[in-house]
Design a protein around this motif. Structure first.
Motif, PDB file in Angstrom:
ATOM      1  N   ASP A 149     -10.683 150.537  40.328  1.00 44.17           N
ATOM      2  CA  ASP A 149     -10.494 150.529  38.875  1.00 44.17           C
ATOM      3  C   ASP A 149      -9.009 150.637  38.507  1.00 44.17           C
ATOM      4  OD1 ASP A 149     -10.373 153.106  39.861  1.00 44.17           O
ATOM      5  OD2 ASP A 149     -11.300 154.032  38.109  1.00 44.17           O
ATOM      6  N   GLN A 150      -8.229 151.345  39.322  1.00 42.34           N
ATOM      7  CA  GLN A 150      -6.789 151.386  39.104  1.00 42.34           C
ATOM      8  C   GLN A 150      -6.147 150.030  39.379  1.00 42.34           C
ATOM      9  OE1 GLN A 150      -5.879 154.509  41.906  1.00 42.34           O
ATOM     10  NE2 GLN A 150      -5.744 156.069  40.296  1.00 42.34           N
ATOM     11  N   THR A 173      -1.509 143.652  26.732  1.00 40.77           N
ATOM     12  CA  THR A 173      -1.128 145.056  26.573  1.00 40.77           C
ATOM     13  C   THR A 173      -2.317 145.927  26.959  1.00 40.77           C
ATOM     14  OG1 THR A 173       0.579 144.765  24.895  1.00 40.77           O
ATOM     15  CG2 THR A 173      -0.607 146.842  24.867  1.00 40.77           C
ATOM     16  N   VAL A 174      -2.066 146.878  27.851  1.00 43.12           N
ATOM     17  CA  VAL A 174      -3.128 147.732  28.380  1.00 43.12           C
ATOM     18  C   VAL A 174      -2.845 149.175  27.977  1.00 43.12           C
ATOM     19  CG1 VAL A 174      -4.228 148.595  30.472  1.00 43.12           C
ATOM     20  CG2 VAL A 174      -3.537 146.204  30.344  1.00 43.12           C
ATOM     21  N   LEU A 196       0.221 154.747  28.287  1.00 45.61           N
ATOM     22  CA  LEU A 196      -0.445 155.756  29.107  1.00 45.61           C
ATOM     23  C   LEU A 196      -0.509 157.081  28.366  1.00 45.61           C
ATOM     24  CD1 LEU A 196       1.742 155.068  32.272  1.00 45.61           C
ATOM     25  CD2 LEU A 196      -0.479 154.034  31.790  1.00 45.61           C
ATOM     26  N   GLY A 197      -1.584 157.815  28.588  1.00 47.32           N
ATOM     27  CA  GLY A 197      -1.663 159.127  27.968  1.00 47.32           C
ATOM     28  C   GLY A 197      -3.052 159.722  28.060  1.00 47.32           C
ATOM     29  N   THR A 200      -8.588 151.270  28.311  1.00 48.64           N
ATOM     30  CA  THR A 200      -9.343 151.580  29.520  1.00 48.64           C
ATOM     31  C   THR A 200      -9.315 153.082  29.745  1.00 48.64           C
ATOM     32  OG1 THR A 200      -8.715 149.463  30.506  1.00 48.64           O
ATOM     33  CG2 THR A 200      -9.522 151.168  31.998  1.00 48.64           C
ATOM     34  N   GLU A 201     -10.445 153.653  30.153  1.00 47.68           N
ATOM     35  CA  GLU A 201     -10.516 155.092  30.362  1.00 47.68           C
ATOM     36  C   GLU A 201     -10.689 155.402  31.844  1.00 47.68           C
ATOM     37  OE1 GLU A 201     -12.729 159.074  28.534  1.00 47.68           O
ATOM     38  OE2 GLU A 201     -13.361 157.069  27.928  1.00 47.68           O
TER      39      GLU A 201
END
Length: 676
Positions: free
Chosen positions: A187-188, A199-200, A485-486, A515-516
């Protein structure tokens, strides 16, 4: 790899010692080839370039190439191998590593992990072997190959848990953050290999590797779109300089030495005047954008007189109504600075039309001369005055009437009163700006002149940025893309985001994909479950994170009568184990704890916003703990951390999730009810 022949199969027989011997020989050959590649790059000269500037540019590129080919003796040159089925034109055997290595005959010995053929190392599984019959993982110690582990992918047998993979994830660490190329999960990998145009946004619970994923995506994009991003650039934006120091070694270890790393303050201006959180919250609100837009354009006034130009015995007049039409047509349709220049040219053009009507034949040089003439400059300075961001913001924060006209209905009367300076500085030049002001000044600077953009920006801890700070970052990749990211649960500022859609909207990427990541690999389950008790209070909409590591015995929560003595004892106990040690306390408690550790003869560093730790033991203010990891963590007095700021529970959640091996919580006061 196009244009390169790959190394032949060196699997040998199935005797483990023979396999290890063959793989060690391949490692020796590969390291020698990498040295030869670096020596060749170092022997190249920039003297062939035609002029001094070209020589400097070429020499810079050669220096970057030499730096990118540096061998790190404590880091494995390759970490995996794929034995393929041969159903296509690709080679049968591929060693996957941090960078491409070839010998003197252009025969590839190691393939870069970012190459398309290497994707199978991360994604292949028995249900979809991707033309791979066997995946081999290597164990290393100090750069030496010590073990291997084979995973058959073409037999339909479920894979067993990889011991080598688990040991690499759990390996104790000291110093800066390491890359994770050997342990990237499927998934990474999907996030890392997302296309440049996309944009992710990654919502990542503690220990899920979101920061590493963002850095590896930057490395992947630089590899895949080298020429384009070499022109437009890639930038990493972190929450503070201590964090940037922590991640500074990751990209160079992957061969990427030309990536700028900075903070939001480093981009928009490192202003640090103290300011009440209520004021900073209003300034950070997206409603300030239209207020600033009006404030700037309100500096333009209606022309009261026309333009009169004298050339020799001739006089040429542009009437006031025509000047007003020019101003009206330009106002708000361009940036302020270019609009001012365009007005000068339009006025000059109107004069040239009148010259031609009188039979003259003026050329472009005449128009430029008229545009620079004193009468034109005078009318432009009167109608469209030259201003700076500081002048506009100074007037906005010191003039109640001007603020009211600029704000219209976007701000309430109470908010306007809160924004106004109680004691305005004498002039904008003597003003002391705050961090919130820096984003407003940057917004005004972009309204004056367009901000240059980059090809890609990676923003970490984005949940803590205000809307105006996010707009500043969005301007810097308006023609590119971003990796955001966060963790909403780790939002510690008064303006922390409540949703990622809100963050993407302020950045200008409403079509970004969210994405989680909820499966953790670094933080032990016992520790993560303890910290997750705070989630219903700090982020009730998020799913509780899960950890793959049980971590039995990794958590110790103890009440003590003497906090300093207990902290010292815990640090000494951890000093007998391998790995880094972090002592985290409320900011105000750090000096006293530092004195106690020093008096006890415990060598340590006190982490500051701009410092890089050199000792194995670090004393960390809670406000700087975000994004950092330590093998062993001692948390001193959780109640003090909670009481220190409005979102203290979120800060405590951050602090409790910094441990990757063990966590000790020491307290004299009662624990927050959520943890009791």
């Amino acid at each position: 790899m196009p244009g390169h022949q790959l190394a032949p199969d060196i699997s040998g027989d199935d005797d483990p010692s023979d396999v290890l011997s063959a793989e060690r020989a391949h490692l020796t050959t590969s390291r020698a080839a990498l040295r030869a590649m670096r020596e060749h790059a170092g022997s190249l000269s920039a003297d062939a370039a035609g002029d001094w500037v070209s020589r400097q540019v070429l020499q810079g590129l050669l220096d970057q190439r030499v730096a990118a080919l540096a061998d790190h003796p404590d880091t494995p040159l390759f970490f995996g191998r794929l034995d393929r089925t041969g159903d296509d034109d690709l080679p049968m055997t591929i060693h996957v590593g941090r960078r491409h290595v070839h010998d003197d005959n252009s025969r590839a010995l190691v393939i870069d992990w970012r190459a398309p053929v290497s994707r199978a190392f991360y994604q292949a599984r028995p249900s979809d072997p991707m033309n791979v019959r066997r995946r081999r993982r290597f164990g290393f110690h100090g750069g030496e190959l010590t073990a291997y582990e084979d995973e058959p992918l073409d037999q339909g047998v479920p894979l067993r848990e990889s011991r080598i993979l688990t040991e690499e994830i759990e390996r104790p660490r000291t110093g800066p953050m390491r890359d994770i190329v050997a342990t990237i999960q499927p998934d990474q990998d999907e996030i890392v290999r997302a296309d440049l145009g996309q944009t992710v946004c990654v919502q990542g619970a503690p220990g899920t590797g979101k920061t590493a994923v963002g850095l590896h995506r930057a490395a992947y994009l630089l590899f895949t779109h080298r020429e384009k991003l070499a022109r437009s650039g890639v930038m990493i934006v972190g929450p503070n300089r201590a964090f940037l120091s922590y991640i500074s070694s990751v990209l160079p270890a992957l061969g990427e030495v030309k990536v700028d790393q900075t903070t939001v303050a480093g981009l928009v201006g490192d202003h640090s005047a103290s300011e009440d959180a209520t004021v900073a919250t209003i300034k950070g609100d997206a409603r300030m954008a239209p207020v600033l837009h009006r404030a700037l354009w309100m500096h333009i006034s209606k022309p009261e007189e026309g333009l009169l130009i004298t050339r020799g015995v001739n006089r040429f007049r542009v009437p006031d109504h025509e000047v007003r039409e020019m101003v009206a047509s330009l106002r708000g349709t361009t940036r302020y600075g270019p609009g001012r220049a365009a007005l000068a040219q339009r006025l000059a053009h109107a004069v040239l039309v009148r010259m031609e009507q009188r039979g003259e034949s003026p050329d472009d040089r005449v128009q430029d001369a008229v545009a620079r003439s004193k009468p034109v400059k005078q009318i432009i300075d009167q109608v469209w005055p030259r201003v700076t961001p500081g002048q506009v913001l100074f007037r906005l924060l010191s003039d109640a009437e001007f603020l009211a006209r600029a704000a219209k209905d976007d701000l309430t009367a109470g908010e306007r009163e809160t924004l106004l300076w109680a004691r305005p500085p004498r002039s904008w030049k003597s003003a002391k700006w705050s961090a919130a002001d820096a984003a407003l000044l940057d917004e005004l600077a972009d309204l004056l002149e367009r901000t240059p953009t980059l090809g890609h920006v990676v923003v970490d801890e984005a949940q803590d940025l205000s809307a105006m700070q996010l707009r500043a970052l969005g301007r810097r990749c308006r023609t590119g893309s971003a990796t955001v990211l966060g963790d909403l649960a780790q939002g510690t500022t008064p303006w922390s985001a409540r949703s990622w859609e809100e963050v993407l909207g302020h950045l200008g990427f409403t079509d970004g994909a969210v994405t989680e990541l909820t499966l953790g690999f670094r933080v032990p389950r016992e520790v993560l479950d303890f910290a997750a008790r705070l989630l219903p209070s700090v982020a009730p909409t998020l799913a509780a994170p899960r950890s793959l590591r049980p971590g039995a015995g990794s958590l110790s929560v103890r009440r003590t009568a003497d906090l300093a003595e207990a902290v010292t004892a815990a640090v000494r106990e951890y000093a007998g184990h391998e790995g880094s040690i972090g002592v985290i306390a409320a900011d105000a408690a750090v000096p006293a704890l530092a004195s106690c550790l020093a008096a006890a003869g415990v060598p340590h560093d006190v982490l500051g916003p701009d410092s890089s730790p050199e000792q194995r033991i670090s004393l960390i203010p809670a406000s700087l703990a975000k994004g950092l990891e330590y093998d062993h963590v001692v948390v001193a007095e959780p109640a003090d951390i909670v009481d220190a700021e409005p979102r203290g529970l979120a800060r405590l959640y951050v602090v409790l999730t910094r441990a990757v091996t063990s966590l000790t919580v020491l307290h004299v006061r009662d624990l927050p009810p959520h943890l009791s």
